[in-house]
Scaffold this motif. Structure first.
Motif, PDB file in Angstrom:
ATOM      1  N   SER A 282       0.836  -1.211   0.000  1.00 51.70           N
ATOM      2  CA  SER A 282       0.000   0.000   0.000  1.00 51.70           C
ATOM      3  C   SER A 282       0.868   1.258   0.000  1.00 51.70           C
ATOM      4  O   SER A 282       0.521   2.254  -0.622  1.00 51.70           O
ATOM      5  CB  SER A 282      -0.989  -0.008   1.159  1.00 51.70           C
ATOM      6  OG  SER A 282      -0.350  -0.517   2.278  1.00 51.70           O
ATOM      7  N   ASN A 286       0.371   4.022  -2.837  1.00 46.89           N
ATOM      8  CA  ASN A 286       0.165   5.434  -2.497  1.00 46.89           C
ATOM      9  C   ASN A 286       1.219   6.334  -3.136  1.00 46.89           C
ATOM     10  O   ASN A 286       0.906   7.429  -3.604  1.00 46.89           O
ATOM     11  CB  ASN A 286       0.173   5.629  -0.964  1.00 46.89           C
ATOM     12  CG  ASN A 286      -1.100   5.071  -0.355  1.00 46.89           C
ATOM     13  OD1 ASN A 286      -2.132   4.967  -1.038  1.00 46.89           O
ATOM     14  ND2 ASN A 286      -1.041   4.668   0.903  1.00 46.89           N
ATOM     15  N   ASP A 290       0.665   9.521  -5.775  1.00 46.99           N
ATOM     16  CA  ASP A 290       1.052  10.857  -5.325  1.00 46.99           C
ATOM     17  C   ASP A 290       1.700  11.629  -6.480  1.00 46.99           C
ATOM     18  O   ASP A 290       2.762  11.265  -6.977  1.00 46.99           O
ATOM     19  CB  ASP A 290       2.039  10.707  -4.154  1.00 46.99           C
ATOM     20  CG  ASP A 290       2.494  12.044  -3.616  1.00 46.99           C
ATOM     21  OD1 ASP A 290       2.137  13.089  -4.201  1.00 46.99           O
ATOM     22  OD2 ASP A 290       3.230  12.042  -2.609  1.00 46.99           O
ATOM     23  N   ASP A 346      -8.174  -0.279  -6.581  1.00 45.18           N
ATOM     24  CA  ASP A 346      -8.004   1.119  -6.205  1.00 45.18           C
ATOM     25  C   ASP A 346      -8.604   2.054  -7.258  1.00 45.18           C
ATOM     26  O   ASP A 346      -8.348   1.897  -8.455  1.00 45.18           O
ATOM     27  CB  ASP A 346      -6.502   1.398  -6.060  1.00 45.18           C
ATOM     28  CG  ASP A 346      -6.213   2.723  -5.423  1.00 45.18           C
ATOM     29  OD1 ASP A 346      -5.639   2.715  -4.322  1.00 45.18           O
ATOM     30  OD2 ASP A 346      -6.557   3.770  -6.031  1.00 45.18           O
TER      31      ASP A 346
END
Ligand code: CMC
Length: 426
Positions: A282, A286, A290, A346
């Motif tokens: 994760s 992430n 970003d 996601d």
């Protein structure tokens, strides 16, 4: 179909519409600049067709890939790489006699000129094999200058196909300091490559059938992909009149980048990094999301495929089977599957249509075959070669071909008076 209409500065312009055999639509803007003074702006050429082609068809939304009308799934299951190379270059699958002749020619031309070994000796031991590959291919034009059509040219095509696997294997042997292993005439294309990679003088080596079959399938899956970055490079360089070897050498250089063929290496490096960092997926999902972080999930996303990459599906299935049969339990395969699962759930990846591409699982198969990470992109180049050749030949034979020369919109300074700054030294 009706012409496309555009209004620009109160001027209405019409453009002929072209419909492909699979109903793809494009409009021909050849006369746009002449009649309006305007050009189109399309960074990365995401909406620009550079040519008409009869070689490869892709439907990115439906996950379809076909070479000369045959589905990639059928070719990967029923064909050999030599059949597919013949198909891409000649437009038809070979009959048995044609296959035998082509196969024999590929065997016959696989030796390298002894003088070429000196090139390998000049490289530092840690030279990236892709640099070695592109420069040695470029040097072939010095050894085999020739015409662009006719029998001499056909021999040059065969030479290139036959010798690339020898050059690739020699570049590996050079990198590990082992003696070069010469090609064997009794082996098929993939088997001979494995032999040149892994045989050592002190021991007999017989290529494993499963590895041969797997390699053949991987080469087929990479064999063409219409106007991608390296293929467009091959066509672009060739459009200036440069010879086949020089154009393909440029294509190899284009392929080496991590956003293109270099991604297969980058995927394994990424998976190893995640594993060394405790396996926290994760955190990396992430990071990929970003916008202030340059990190991307390597092996994810594609300019054309927006639902799935059909090549990745085949490779994922084969990876499970082959690793199972070889009795290999590669933790990176489990890691890759978990990463895929998390990313596919996601919203960021779903909204952007980002799925595993061909490079996501191919490296895991290459590892299982004993091929080192720095050779993965070389493997991609071996597979892509027949596609590059077919596309180069099509470009040469197309009467519509002109030198590739895009335009730009200039955003720099307007004319300004020259003012000398500082002191002139001469
Ligand atoms: N990880 C995270 N975000 C991504 C990724 C990724 N791998 N790929 C695309 N995105 C995002 C990108 O940031 C952009 O987001 P936003 O719309 O918010 O700005 C959006 O998805 C569209 O991306 P793009 O960069 O505009 O798409 P592209 O068509 O120009 O680039 C790509 C395609 C393959 C270069 C890109 O997806 C990528 O960098 N992938 C990782 C490298 C890779 O696996 N390359 C191998 C491609 S398949 C083999 C081959 O044929 O070369």
């Amino acid at each position: 179909m009706d012409p496309a209409r555009l209004n620009i500065n109160d001027q209405a312009v019409e453009f002929p519409v072209l419909v492909g055999t699979e109903k793809e639509v494009g409009f021909d803007i050849l006369k746009l600049r002449g009649s309006t003074g305007a050009i189109t702006l399309d960074p990365g050429f995401a909406n620009t067709g550079s040519c008409e082609s009869t070689i490869t068809y892709i439907d990115g939304e439906a996950g379809i890939l076909r070479y000369r009308g045959f589905s990639i799934e059928d070719l990967a299951t029923h064909s050999t790489f030599v059949d597919v190379a013949y198909l891409l270059i000649n437009g038809q699958l070979p009959t048995r006699p044609l296959f035998d002749k082509f196969n024999q020619d590929l065997t016959h031309h696989s030796l390298l000129h002894e003088d070429m070994k000196k090139f390998f000796e000049g490289y530092p031991q840690n030279a990236p094999p892709m640099s070695v590959l592109s420069t040695i291919v470029s040097s072939l034009s010095a050894f085999y200058p020739g015409s662009e059509k006719g029998e001499d040219f056909d021999v040059n095509i065969t030479r290139l196909l036959a010798k690339l696997k020898t050059i690739a294997a020699f570049s590996y042997k050079k990198s590990i300091g082992q003696p070069y292993v010469y090609p064997r005439n009794d082996l098929g294309y993939a088997a001979d490559f494995l032999h040149m990679m892994f045989a050592v003088p002190s021991e007999p080596y017989e290529p494993n059938d499963l590895l041969v079959k797997t390699l053949d399938m991987l080469l087929i899956l990479h064999a063409d992909h219409e106007q991608n970055c390296s293929t467009s490079t091959v066509r672009m360089v060739g459009s200036s009149g440069a010879d086949l070897f020089t154009s393909i050498s440029a294509g190899i250089s284009a392929l080496s980048g991590p956003l293109h063929g270099g991604a297969n290496t980058a995927v394994i490096e990424m998976l190893e990094m995640i594993r060394a960092d405790g396996g926290d997926f994760s955190k990396y999902v992430n990071k990929a999301k970003d916008k202030n972080d340059p990190f991307r999930l390597m092996g994810f996303g594609h300019r054309v495929y927006k639902n799935f990459d059909p090549r990745a599906r085949v490779i994922k299935k084969i990876a499970d089977e082959v690793l199972g049969q070889l009795g290999i339990n590669d933790p990176l395969l489990d890691l890759a599957k978990q990463l895929e699962r998390i990313a596919l759930e996601d919203e960021y990846f779903v909204d952007r249509g980002l799925y595993p591409n061909v490079d996501f699982y191919s490296g895991i198969l290459y590892r299982a075959m004993g091929i080192p990470t720095n050779m993965f992109t070389v493997m991609f180049a071996l597979g892509r070669l027949p596609g590059w050749i077919a596309q180069w030949v099509e470009m040469k034979n197309d009467p519509a071909t002109r030198i590739y020369r895009p335009r730009q919109i200039y955003m720099g300074e307007n004319l300004r008076p020259y003012v000398q700054i500082g002191h002139r030294t001469k």
